[in-house]
Write a protein that holds these residues in place. Structure first.
Motif, PDB file in Angstrom:
ATOM      1  N   ARG A  43       0.754  -1.102  -0.047  1.00  0.00           N
ATOM      2  CA  ARG A  43       0.097   0.014   0.096  1.00  0.00           C
ATOM      3  C   ARG A  43       0.744   1.107   0.018  1.00  0.00           C
ATOM      4  N   GLU A  44       0.232   2.353  -0.430  1.00  0.00           N
ATOM      5  CA  GLU A  44       0.878   3.472  -0.362  1.00  0.00           C
ATOM      6  C   GLU A  44       0.691   4.282   0.880  1.00  0.00           C
ATOM      7  N   PHE A  45       1.706   4.842   1.533  1.00  0.00           N
ATOM      8  CA  PHE A  45       1.472   5.578   2.764  1.00  0.00           C
ATOM      9  C   PHE A  45       2.106   6.885   2.838  1.00  0.00           C
ATOM     10  N   VAL A  46       1.736   8.037   3.482  1.00  0.00           N
ATOM     11  CA  VAL A  46       2.182   9.130   3.627  1.00  0.00           C
ATOM     12  C   VAL A  46       2.662   9.419   5.014  1.00  0.00           C
ATOM     13  N   ILE A  47       3.974   9.809   5.110  1.00  0.00           N
ATOM     14  CA  ILE A  47       4.482   9.924   6.687  1.00  0.00           C
ATOM     15  C   ILE A  47       3.825  11.258   7.329  1.00  0.00           C
ATOM     16  N   ALA A  48       3.207  11.057   8.405  1.00  0.00           N
ATOM     17  CA  ALA A  48       2.373  12.166   9.296  1.00  0.00           C
ATOM     18  C   ALA A  48       3.168  12.207  10.515  1.00  0.00           C
ATOM     19  N   VAL A  58      -4.374  10.394  20.863  1.00  0.00           N
ATOM     20  CA  VAL A  58      -4.191  10.839  19.488  1.00  0.00           C
ATOM     21  C   VAL A  58      -5.016   9.960  18.831  1.00  0.00           C
ATOM     22  N   GLU A  59      -5.485  10.635  17.723  1.00  0.00           N
ATOM     23  CA  GLU A  59      -6.641   9.822  16.630  1.00  0.00           C
ATOM     24  C   GLU A  59      -5.667   9.909  15.347  1.00  0.00           C
ATOM     25  N   LEU A  60      -5.691   8.466  15.065  1.00  0.00           N
ATOM     26  CA  LEU A  60      -5.071   8.207  13.503  1.00  0.00           C
ATOM     27  C   LEU A  60      -6.200   7.542  12.860  1.00  0.00           C
ATOM     28  N   PRO A  61      -5.878   7.896  11.537  1.00  0.00           N
ATOM     29  CA  PRO A  61      -6.773   7.241  10.473  1.00  0.00           C
ATOM     30  C   PRO A  61      -6.527   5.690  10.467  1.00  0.00           C
ATOM     31  N   ALA A  77       2.732   6.208   9.667  1.00  0.00           N
ATOM     32  CA  ALA A  77       2.409   5.917   8.137  1.00  0.00           C
ATOM     33  C   ALA A  77       0.943   5.950   7.858  1.00  0.00           C
ATOM     34  N   VAL A  78       0.295   6.861   7.300  1.00  0.00           N
ATOM     35  CA  VAL A  78      -0.957   6.795   7.215  1.00  0.00           C
ATOM     36  C   VAL A  78      -1.421   6.515   5.544  1.00  0.00           C
ATOM     37  N   PRO A  79      -2.202   5.652   5.560  1.00  0.00           N
ATOM     38  CA  PRO A  79      -2.587   5.043   4.070  1.00  0.00           C
ATOM     39  C   PRO A  79      -2.786   6.408   3.519  1.00  0.00           C
ATOM     40  N   SER A  80      -2.435   6.438   2.091  1.00  0.00           N
ATOM     41  CA  SER A  80      -2.528   7.677   1.215  1.00  0.00           C
ATOM     42  C   SER A  80      -3.906   7.849   1.043  1.00  0.00           C
ATOM     43  N   ASP A  81      -4.874   6.978   0.746  1.00  0.00           N
ATOM     44  CA  ASP A  81      -6.089   7.121   0.441  1.00  0.00           C
ATOM     45  C   ASP A  81      -6.881   7.862   1.730  1.00  0.00           C
ATOM     46  N   ALA A  82      -6.464   7.528   2.967  1.00  0.00           N
ATOM     47  CA  ALA A  82      -7.144   8.108   4.283  1.00  0.00           C
ATOM     48  C   ALA A  82      -6.437   9.380   4.399  1.00  0.00           C
TER      49      ALA A  82
END
Length: 89
Positions: A43-48, A58-61, A77-82
């Protein structure tokens, strides 16, 4: 014998990276390493970065991967679609 895929890359907030979150994932000082079977789905993730200095929560997707926690900051690492930037596989 199994083939393993290895992702070893420098990341910072908003970096995009593809890996399988069910494998071995390590993060230290801005370096992400993930090891997983070559035939595993990625999966593609975005670092946040999420701050929790004034709270104990803390609330994470959904499906986020926590990379580090400390000093009032969670790196994830947050799923890019989220995250709202598309992608994913």
């Amino acid at each position: 014998m199994s083939e393993l895929e290895i992702v070893d890359t420098a990341v910072s907030p908003l970096s995009r990276v593809k890996f399988n979150p069910d494998g071995r994932v390590e993060y230290e000082n801005g370096r992400l390493t993930a090891v997983y079977p070559s035939d595993a789905d990625v999966r593609e993730f975005v670092i946040a970065v999420f701050r929790y200095a004034n709270s104990d929560t803390v609330e994470l997707p959904n499906d986020s991967v926590v990379l580090s926690v400390g000093e009032g900051v969670v790196v994830s690492a947050v799923p890019s679609d989220a995250y709202g930037v598309g992608g994913g596989e």
